[in-house]
Design an enzyme around this catalytic site. Sequence first.
Site, PDB file in Angstrom:
ATOM      1  N   CYS A 138       0.131  -7.802   3.204  1.00  0.00           N
ATOM      2  CA  CYS A 138      -1.065  -7.322   3.911  1.00  0.00           C
ATOM      3  C   CYS A 138      -1.960  -6.521   2.958  1.00  0.00           C
ATOM      4  CB  CYS A 138      -0.622  -6.480   5.108  1.00  0.00           C
ATOM      5  SG  CYS A 138      -1.972  -5.953   6.169  1.00  0.00           S
ATOM      6  N   CYS A 139      -1.351  -5.615   2.176  1.00  0.00           N
ATOM      7  CA  CYS A 139      -2.133  -4.827   1.205  1.00  0.00           C
ATOM      8  C   CYS A 139      -2.721  -5.733   0.126  1.00  0.00           C
ATOM      9  CB  CYS A 139      -1.257  -3.765   0.541  1.00  0.00           C
ATOM     10  SG  CYS A 139      -1.056  -2.262   1.509  1.00  0.00           S
ATOM     11  N   CYS A 166      -4.881   3.084   6.271  1.00  0.00           N
ATOM     12  CA  CYS A 166      -5.138   2.259   7.447  1.00  0.00           C
ATOM     13  C   CYS A 166      -4.423   2.852   8.661  1.00  0.00           C
ATOM     14  CB  CYS A 166      -4.619   0.848   7.226  1.00  0.00           C
ATOM     15  SG  CYS A 166      -5.449  -0.059   5.930  1.00  0.00           S
ATOM     16  N   CYS A 202      -0.679   2.096   9.463  1.00  0.00           N
ATOM     17  CA  CYS A 202       0.296   2.506   8.441  1.00  0.00           C
ATOM     18  C   CYS A 202       0.214   3.995   8.125  1.00  0.00           C
ATOM     19  CB  CYS A 202       0.087   1.707   7.163  1.00  0.00           C
ATOM     20  SG  CYS A 202       0.368  -0.043   7.395  1.00  0.00           S
ATOM     21  N   CYS A 206      -0.164   1.333  -1.990  1.00  0.00           N
ATOM     22  CA  CYS A 206      -0.753   0.101  -1.471  1.00  0.00           C
ATOM     23  C   CYS A 206      -0.721  -1.015  -2.504  1.00  0.00           C
ATOM     24  CB  CYS A 206      -2.188   0.348  -1.025  1.00  0.00           C
ATOM     25  SG  CYS A 206      -3.271   0.862  -2.347  1.00  0.00           S
TER      26      CYS A 206
HETATM   27 FE1  SF4 Z   1      -2.242  -3.664   5.750  1.00  0.00          FE
HETATM   28 FE2  SF4 Z   1      -1.122  -1.265   6.103  1.00  0.00          FE
HETATM   29 FE3  SF4 Z   1      -1.813  -2.134   3.658  1.00  0.00          FE
HETATM   30 FE4  SF4 Z   1      -3.674  -1.463   5.444  1.00  0.00          FE
HETATM   31  S1  SF4 Z   1      -2.159  -0.082   4.478  1.00  0.00           S
HETATM   32  S2  SF4 Z   1      -3.722  -3.219   4.131  1.00  0.00           S
HETATM   33  S3  SF4 Z   1      -2.729  -2.198   7.350  1.00  0.00           S
HETATM   34  S4  SF4 Z   1      -0.219  -2.964   5.011  1.00  0.00           S
END
Ligand code: SF4
Length: 238
Positions: A123-124, A206, A209, A232
């Site tokens: 996701c990051c 985010c 998280c 991240c």
């Molecule tokens: Fe995704 Fe969490 Fe990374 Fe944001 S901090 S990009 S929601 S995994």
Amino acid sequence: MSSLHYSSVTDEQLVHINKSLAKGDTIEVVKWAYDTFSDDLIYSCSFGAEAMVLLDMISGVKKNARVTFLDTHLHFPETYALIEQIRKRYPELHLTIKEPEISLAQQAEAHGAELWKRQPDLCCQIRKVDPMESVLKGTVAWMSGLRREQSATRADVQFVNRDEKFQSLKICPLIHWRAEEVWQYIHMFELPYNALHDQSYPSIGCEPCTRPVKEGEDSRAGRWSQLGKTECGLHLAK
Ligand code: SF4
């Protein structure tokens, strides 16, 4: 174009530059960075407390400095509200918002809903690291508000760092600052800041998280808690 470049700078040169920057104040590091790289330098701004200090210093050195915010589409409403406050306070800053290639809906379709719960690194990568790579294409250096005391992985950060991940130079003017000093500066100059800081969120990323920290917890304990992740990916070597 600066003569200082990731691909040609030697370790000896970096040691020499860092030693010489260590003799001055933080503002001297910021001035050196813009004198050296000018528009080839981008500040990657997370809009955390450190960012308030850096934005204030940068705007006094180069009013139209390039600043980028990586908008994952998952930030807190308070963070988006702060960005608007900053736009008003420093109208000349060249602030751009970088978005991921794919929307949240497209991400859910490709990888399943709430990817951050199952594969936060992926996701990051999609929502932060890939966009950052695209932002830094063609630039020589980027700036970050990292502080050494924030975590063990940041304890060795220098003012000027060779960034293998983005094949760039990373400038970190605040490495020696303690959290108390950041807040002294913010209050002394009456700078705006994210309202969540007053609700036990020392570090804000985010929304899915980030949680508030409990008394006695580390300042970054509220980031990716229970996911076994501490960064991240922007500040990891590879
Ligand atoms: Fe995704 Fe969490 Fe990374 Fe944001 S901090 S990009 S929601 S995994």
